[in-house]
Motif scaffolding. Sequence first.
Motif, PDB file in Angstrom:
ATOM      1  N   SER A 301     -10.258  -6.062  -5.243  1.00 51.27           N
ATOM      2  CA  SER A 301     -10.075  -4.951  -4.331  1.00 51.27           C
ATOM      3  C   SER A 301      -9.891  -3.653  -5.104  1.00 51.27           C
ATOM      4  O   SER A 301      -9.715  -3.658  -6.330  1.00 51.27           O
ATOM      5  N   THR A 302      -9.960  -2.537  -4.358  1.00 48.73           N
ATOM      6  CA  THR A 302      -9.683  -1.227  -4.934  1.00 48.73           C
ATOM      7  C   THR A 302      -8.656  -0.513  -4.061  1.00 48.73           C
ATOM      8  O   THR A 302      -8.577  -0.749  -2.845  1.00 48.73           O
ATOM      9  N   PHE A 303      -7.896   0.378  -4.690  1.00 50.33           N
ATOM     10  CA  PHE A 303      -6.828   1.098  -4.004  1.00 50.33           C
ATOM     11  C   PHE A 303      -6.833   2.564  -4.423  1.00 50.33           C
ATOM     12  O   PHE A 303      -7.387   2.930  -5.462  1.00 50.33           O
ATOM     13  N   ILE A 304      -6.205   3.374  -3.587  1.00 47.49           N
ATOM     14  CA  ILE A 304      -6.009   4.796  -3.872  1.00 47.49           C
ATOM     15  C   ILE A 304      -4.512   5.069  -3.863  1.00 47.49           C
ATOM     16  O   ILE A 304      -3.816   4.699  -2.906  1.00 47.49           O
ATOM     17  N   VAL A 305      -4.014   5.710  -4.907  1.00 45.76           N
ATOM     18  CA  VAL A 305      -2.605   6.136  -4.928  1.00 45.76           C
ATOM     19  C   VAL A 305      -2.553   7.658  -4.897  1.00 45.76           C
ATOM     20  O   VAL A 305      -3.498   8.337  -5.299  1.00 45.76           O
ATOM     21  N   GLY A 306      -1.439   8.182  -4.400  1.00 41.10           N
ATOM     22  CA  GLY A 306      -1.286   9.635  -4.334  1.00 41.10           C
ATOM     23  C   GLY A 306      -2.041  10.272  -3.188  1.00 41.10           C
ATOM     24  O   GLY A 306      -2.325  11.475  -3.215  1.00 41.10           O
ATOM     25  N   PHE A 307      -2.358   9.482  -2.156  1.00 37.87           N
ATOM     26  CA  PHE A 307      -3.029  10.033  -0.973  1.00 37.87           C
ATOM     27  C   PHE A 307      -2.095  11.036  -0.299  1.00 37.87           C
ATOM     28  O   PHE A 307      -0.873  10.872  -0.341  1.00 37.87           O
ATOM     29  N   PRO A 308      -2.636  12.102   0.325  1.00 35.55           N
ATOM     30  CA  PRO A 308      -1.761  13.084   0.987  1.00 35.55           C
ATOM     31  C   PRO A 308      -0.762  12.424   1.932  1.00 35.55           C
ATOM     32  O   PRO A 308      -1.120  11.593   2.761  1.00 35.55           O
ATOM     33  N   GLU A 310       1.689  10.455   0.934  1.00 39.87           N
ATOM     34  CA  GLU A 310       2.262   9.240   0.365  1.00 39.87           C
ATOM     35  C   GLU A 310       3.624   9.556  -0.256  1.00 39.87           C
ATOM     36  O   GLU A 310       3.716  10.304  -1.234  1.00 39.87           O
ATOM     37  N   THR A 311       4.658   8.973   0.300  1.00 37.10           N
ATOM     38  CA  THR A 311       6.000   9.145  -0.243  1.00 37.10           C
ATOM     39  C   THR A 311       6.279   8.065  -1.286  1.00 37.10           C
ATOM     40  O   THR A 311       5.511   7.110  -1.439  1.00 37.10           O
ATOM     41  N   VAL A 330      -8.372  -5.980  -9.566  1.00 36.51           N
ATOM     42  CA  VAL A 330      -8.000  -4.780  -8.837  1.00 36.51           C
ATOM     43  C   VAL A 330      -8.392  -3.541  -9.631  1.00 36.51           C
ATOM     44  O   VAL A 330      -8.165  -3.459 -10.835  1.00 36.51           O
ATOM     45  N   GLY A 331      -8.993  -2.581  -8.935  1.00 37.29           N
ATOM     46  CA  GLY A 331      -9.215  -1.252  -9.483  1.00 37.29           C
ATOM     47  C   GLY A 331      -8.399  -0.255  -8.690  1.00 37.29           C
ATOM     48  O   GLY A 331      -8.056  -0.491  -7.519  1.00 37.29           O
ATOM     49  N   CYS A 332      -8.063   0.862  -9.310  1.00 36.61           N
ATOM     50  CA  CYS A 332      -7.239   1.856  -8.628  1.00 36.61           C
ATOM     51  C   CYS A 332      -7.656   3.252  -9.085  1.00 36.61           C
ATOM     52  O   CYS A 332      -8.028   3.464 -10.243  1.00 36.61           O
ATOM     53  N   PHE A 333      -7.569   4.201  -8.146  1.00 34.13           N
ATOM     54  CA  PHE A 333      -7.897   5.593  -8.429  1.00 34.13           C
ATOM     55  C   PHE A 333      -6.759   6.470  -7.942  1.00 34.13           C
ATOM     56  O   PHE A 333      -6.181   6.220  -6.880  1.00 34.13           O
ATOM     57  N   ALA A 334      -6.450   7.503  -8.706  1.00 37.52           N
ATOM     58  CA  ALA A 334      -5.577   8.548  -8.202  1.00 37.52           C
ATOM     59  C   ALA A 334      -6.388   9.403  -7.239  1.00 37.52           C
ATOM     60  O   ALA A 334      -7.526   9.774  -7.542  1.00 37.52           O
ATOM     61  N   PRO A 347      -1.403  17.223   5.497  1.00 38.74           N
ATOM     62  CA  PRO A 347      -0.221  17.774   4.818  1.00 38.74           C
ATOM     63  C   PRO A 347       0.313  16.795   3.778  1.00 38.74           C
ATOM     64  O   PRO A 347      -0.048  15.629   3.750  1.00 38.74           O
ATOM     65  N   GLY A 348       1.188  17.312   2.945  1.00 35.57           N
ATOM     66  CA  GLY A 348       1.894  16.452   1.994  1.00 35.57           C
ATOM     67  C   GLY A 348       1.101  16.118   0.757  1.00 35.57           C
ATOM     68  O   GLY A 348       1.162  14.972   0.277  1.00 35.57           O
ATOM     69  N   ALA A 349       0.374  17.090   0.205  1.00 38.40           N
ATOM     70  CA  ALA A 349      -0.376  16.846  -1.033  1.00 38.40           C
ATOM     71  C   ALA A 349       0.568  16.379  -2.143  1.00 38.40           C
ATOM     72  O   ALA A 349       1.656  16.935  -2.331  1.00 38.40           O
ATOM     73  N   VAL A 350       0.164  15.343  -2.842  1.00 36.36           N
ATOM     74  CA  VAL A 350       0.980  14.772  -3.924  1.00 36.36           C
ATOM     75  C   VAL A 350       0.611  15.474  -5.227  1.00 36.36           C
ATOM     76  O   VAL A 350      -0.577  15.574  -5.562  1.00 36.36           O
TER      77      VAL A 350
END
Length: 442
Positions: A301-308, A310-311, A330-334, A347-350
């Motif tokens: 799978s792949t994931f995204i971290v730091g999405f607007p 995201e707390t 697993v792959g991941c992207f900021a 709203p809520g840009a990381v």
Amino acid sequence: MRAPGQTPRVGFVSLGCPKATVDSERILTQLRAEGYEIAPTYDGADVVVINTCGFIEAAVDESLGAIGEALTENGRVIVTGCLGARAGLVRDAYPGVLAVTGPHAYEDVMEAVHASLPPPQAPFESLLPPHGVKLTPRHYAYIKISEGCNHRCSFCIIPSLRGNLVSRPIGDVMREAERLVNAGVRELLVISQDTSAYGLDLRYRPDFWNGRPLRTDIESLAKSLGELPAWVRLHYLYPYPSVDALIPLMAEGKILPYLDMPLQHGGPAILKAMRRPAASEKVLERLARWRAICPELVVRSTFIVGFPGETERDFEGLLDFLDSACLDRVGCFAYSPVAGAEANGLPGAVPDEVREERLERFMARQAGISRAKLKGRVGQRMTVLVDEVEDDRVAARSYADAPEIDGMVLIPGSWDLEPGDFVEVDITDAGEHDLWARPAED
């Protein structure tokens, strides 16, 4: 300058994902069918075609850099692919390009080539292999079953680039697959934007292959592909109920027990903001059922971290999901903003530094899971497909490893093997990404 009577030569640069690779193969096949030669260098080309990617800003930068390089080295450039859908951006950066076309616009590309470099009088279709021109090694091939996507994920611009879902008739797909296998392909990699939705736009209407009626859906396609003497690997599936029917086929050995399923996140609030179609708890329940039916199942799978929005609590929930899901690859992207994506207005840009810090923490957590999974393979006997043969080692892949994105099974020493060979091996050691093995002796 091309001498009179010399065969026109086209240079080609292919960027982006496997789906773009298939587009490039189709264009190259048509070029060769019309008698054009494919030039391996800028200097030897009369014109250069660049198939671009434009999904994320890093890909846009890479594509613009490739266009600039081609203009500097050759001067006559045709742009196609996903970035071509943003023709204004391309022409603002490089007004000297000959033409700009969008993704899977094969006829438009050929029209642009014809305008810049007329084809020879006598085409050479008889010189083409029946499976066309391929950019992959001869023992595996991507087979694209549909274009476009009906989903409207807030971070994605694929529908605006490639349109809604358009499935190929199942008979066409099967005939292509059969040609590939007859030409020596040992592994078929099924790709699309949403493989699990295959046939939805056609209302699953029947089509024919070898005189047999087949329903145009992913289950019928997987069953039919499983009749061919090749590995069948499925990519880009959503965790939908339609996938449930594929797991028994994997357990029976009809297709590889491998699912490429981009989940993107595990937090309910972020999944909702992303407009993703599946809740994390349902995914975990489905994974448990699938593994009960097919214990050999491997999930990437792949994931995204730091999405607007995201707390830290959302991110910790994602790490908990990762622990519970126990995924193999697993792959991941900021997160990075993509021009035209609705997520840019959320709203809520990381902050950049927080995104990168979360990416590091995510990958460190997954590294431990992957390492433990691979360590559990030590002592097993597996069938592997040889990719490369070197003087001191053989690089191969098991059913758990898709080419270019997953790990390898490395066989130290010199062995009388060829790319495309299947061989039984005993797994002797494991790392974070790769396995080591020796050929089985009994």
